[in-house]
Structures are given as C-alpha cells and as structure tokens.
Design an enzyme around this catalytic site. Structure first.
Site, PDB file in Angstrom:
ATOM      1  N   TYR A 174       0.918   2.030  -1.586  1.00  0.00           N
ATOM      2  CA  TYR A 174      -0.496   1.951  -1.217  1.00  0.00           C
ATOM      3  C   TYR A 174      -1.147   0.794  -1.959  1.00  0.00           C
ATOM      4  O   TYR A 174      -0.644   0.326  -2.992  1.00  0.00           O
ATOM      5  CB  TYR A 174      -1.234   3.268  -1.506  1.00  0.00           C
ATOM      6  CG  TYR A 174      -1.489   3.547  -2.967  1.00  0.00           C
ATOM      7  CD1 TYR A 174      -2.638   3.068  -3.608  1.00  0.00           C
ATOM      8  CD2 TYR A 174      -0.599   4.310  -3.725  1.00  0.00           C
ATOM      9  CE1 TYR A 174      -2.882   3.328  -4.947  1.00  0.00           C
ATOM     10  CE2 TYR A 174      -0.845   4.584  -5.056  1.00  0.00           C
ATOM     11  CZ  TYR A 174      -1.976   4.091  -5.672  1.00  0.00           C
ATOM     12  OH  TYR A 174      -2.208   4.349  -7.003  1.00  0.00           O
ATOM     13  N   CYS A 175      -2.292   0.342  -1.421  1.00  0.00           N
ATOM     14  CA  CYS A 175      -3.015  -0.752  -2.073  1.00  0.00           C
ATOM     15  C   CYS A 175      -4.511  -0.516  -1.982  1.00  0.00           C
ATOM     16  O   CYS A 175      -4.988   0.569  -2.313  1.00  0.00           O
ATOM     17  CB  CYS A 175      -2.583  -2.111  -1.535  1.00  0.00           C
ATOM     18  SG  CYS A 175      -2.692  -2.297   0.263  1.00  0.00           S
ATOM     19  N   ARG A 176      -5.267  -1.508  -1.503  1.00  0.00           N
ATOM     20  CA  ARG A 176      -6.725  -1.459  -1.600  1.00  0.00           C
ATOM     21  C   ARG A 176      -7.421  -0.759  -0.448  1.00  0.00           C
ATOM     22  O   ARG A 176      -8.598  -0.419  -0.568  1.00  0.00           O
ATOM     23  CB  ARG A 176      -7.268  -2.889  -1.721  1.00  0.00           C
ATOM     24  CG  ARG A 176      -6.851  -3.570  -3.011  1.00  0.00           C
ATOM     25  CD  ARG A 176      -7.094  -5.067  -2.948  1.00  0.00           C
ATOM     26  NE  ARG A 176      -6.781  -5.709  -4.219  1.00  0.00           N
ATOM     27  CZ  ARG A 176      -6.434  -6.980  -4.348  1.00  0.00           C
ATOM     28  NH1 ARG A 176      -6.356  -7.742  -3.259  1.00  0.00           N
ATOM     29  NH2 ARG A 176      -6.163  -7.482  -5.532  1.00  0.00           N
ATOM     30  N   CYS A 180      -5.666  -3.922   3.783  1.00  0.00           N
ATOM     31  CA  CYS A 180      -5.055  -4.701   2.699  1.00  0.00           C
ATOM     32  C   CYS A 180      -3.595  -4.951   3.064  1.00  0.00           C
ATOM     33  O   CYS A 180      -2.863  -4.022   3.410  1.00  0.00           O
ATOM     34  CB  CYS A 180      -5.165  -3.942   1.382  1.00  0.00           C
ATOM     35  SG  CYS A 180      -4.347  -4.756  -0.006  1.00  0.00           S
TER      36      CYS A 180
END
Length: 223
Positions: A174-176, A180
């Site tokens: 996962y990221c932002r 993203c």
C-alpha cells in the site's frame, strides 16, 4: 440573509478551497502526516511561494492547520476525515465524468488485472497468517503513521529486500492512496520476481479515516 444561506456561504468556502488540483495534491501529501512548507513544495513540484499560498487558502477554509517549529512552518490536516471527503469527490467523478473514467481505465486499471485487497479482507488475511503487508512510501511517511504490522520497504529500495520477503504468503503493498503509483510499481516488481502480490484498494489515509488501528515510529530493523 437567512441562517441557512449564511451556513451555505461558509460551506461554499470549503468547497471553493478544494477547486484546485494543486490544493488537492497538497491535501493528499498532508494525509500522510504533517510536513513543512519546504517538504510539501518538494513533494508536489511547486515553488515554495506557490505552495505557501495554497496552504494559506486551505488553512483559511478550515482544512489545514499550521504551527511554527523554529524557522519552519509545519502543516497538518485539520481532520482525519478529509481523505474520506476527497474519496467521495473522486468516486463521483469516476462514476459521472467520462474523462476521469478514461484516465483511470488507461493508466490504473490496465496496470493491474487482479482485484485489489479490501481493508476487511486484509485484516482477515493478516490475522490468519496468509498475508504480509508492506508500506512502500518513504520512511518519513511510514514513521508518521502506518498500518500495524506493516514493514516499510520504500519502492526504490524494494530490489535489495526481495530475498527477505516470504514466498509462502501473499504480499500486500500500500502507499498514499488509490491513485498513488508506488503500490502499482511495487506489485509489478514483486510479481516479476515470482512473488504473490496485490495492492490494497486505497492507501494509508483512507485506512486511518476508516478508524482502523494505526501505529507510528521507526521501521522494523529486520526489513
């Protein structure tokens, strides 16, 4: 003017402050944790002066707050539910604006044929030992807040960590947020290296806005 019209006038101030792609990008950056004006300028590719101008508008409309730290001005979101508000805007746009649907289809959907992992599914998979979670954002964003148990593996450092990742578990990155590209890049690299990998359906800000548990602090030294 009636009280209702006075209220709508103030609500419109908030809506007006959102009517800028630069300010939406700043809100996304702030959703990862508080940042200085200089750091936000670097994250968004804007000049410091332009960044400061947009931040003042967000602060005046009640969407951001600031504090002084030495010579630096540090900004943060005024409310953890702001990513939920941004999510509502994006979902309506995806559903009703053909151009948004086209951009998502061409640049996001085509990069990942597998269904992303939902938040509830992720918690269940981790609890039963079927998944490992990696946070592919920069270390400072991970330290500001992350999903409990997630290991920080910034996407540009992923190749050097591949040998320490398990082949007998699915790796969820996962990221932002949902737009993203870091998680897309991480999942593609992991699959190319022979790992089972999918991405979380959105990102850390949405996880936090959903009142899910959050940890903070330094990365796992074993990562």
């Amino acid at each position: 003017m009636s009280p209702k019209k006075k209220l709508f006038e103030q609500f419109a101030r908030v809506a007006k402050s959102l009517a800028s792609p630069n300010r939406l990008e700043l809100l996304e950056a702030l959703a990862q944790g508080e940042k200085s004006v200089d750091a936000l300028a670097q994250a968004t590719g804007m000049s410091v002066a332009n960044t400061s101008h947009h931040l003042q508008i967000l602060r005046d409309s009640g969407l951001a707050e600031s504090r002084k730290e030495g010579l630096q001005v540090i900004y943060r979101l005024s409310d953890d539910q702001i990513p939920t508000l941004m999510g509502c805007i994006s979902r309506i746009a995806e559903k009703h604006l053909a151009e948004v649907e086209r951009i998502v289809r061409e640049h996001f959907d085509t990069r990942d044929a597998l269904t992303p992992v939902g938040r509830n599914e992720l918690m269940a998979r981790v609890k039963e030992g079927g998944a490992m979670v990696i946070d592919v954002r920069p270390v400072e964003e991970y330290q500001a807040g992350h999903i409990p148990g997630a290991i920080n593996v910034p996407v540009d450092e992923l190749p050097q960590h591949l040998k320490s990742l398990p082949h007998d578990q699915e790796i969820v990155a996962y990221c932002r947020g949902p737009y993203c590209m870091l998680a897309f890049e991480a999942v593609a690299a992991l699959r190319e290296a022979g790992y089972q990998a999918r991405r979380l359906e959105d990102g850390f800000p949405e996880w936090k806005a959903d009142s899910r548990p959050v940890d903070s602090g330094t990365p796992d030294p074993q990562a």
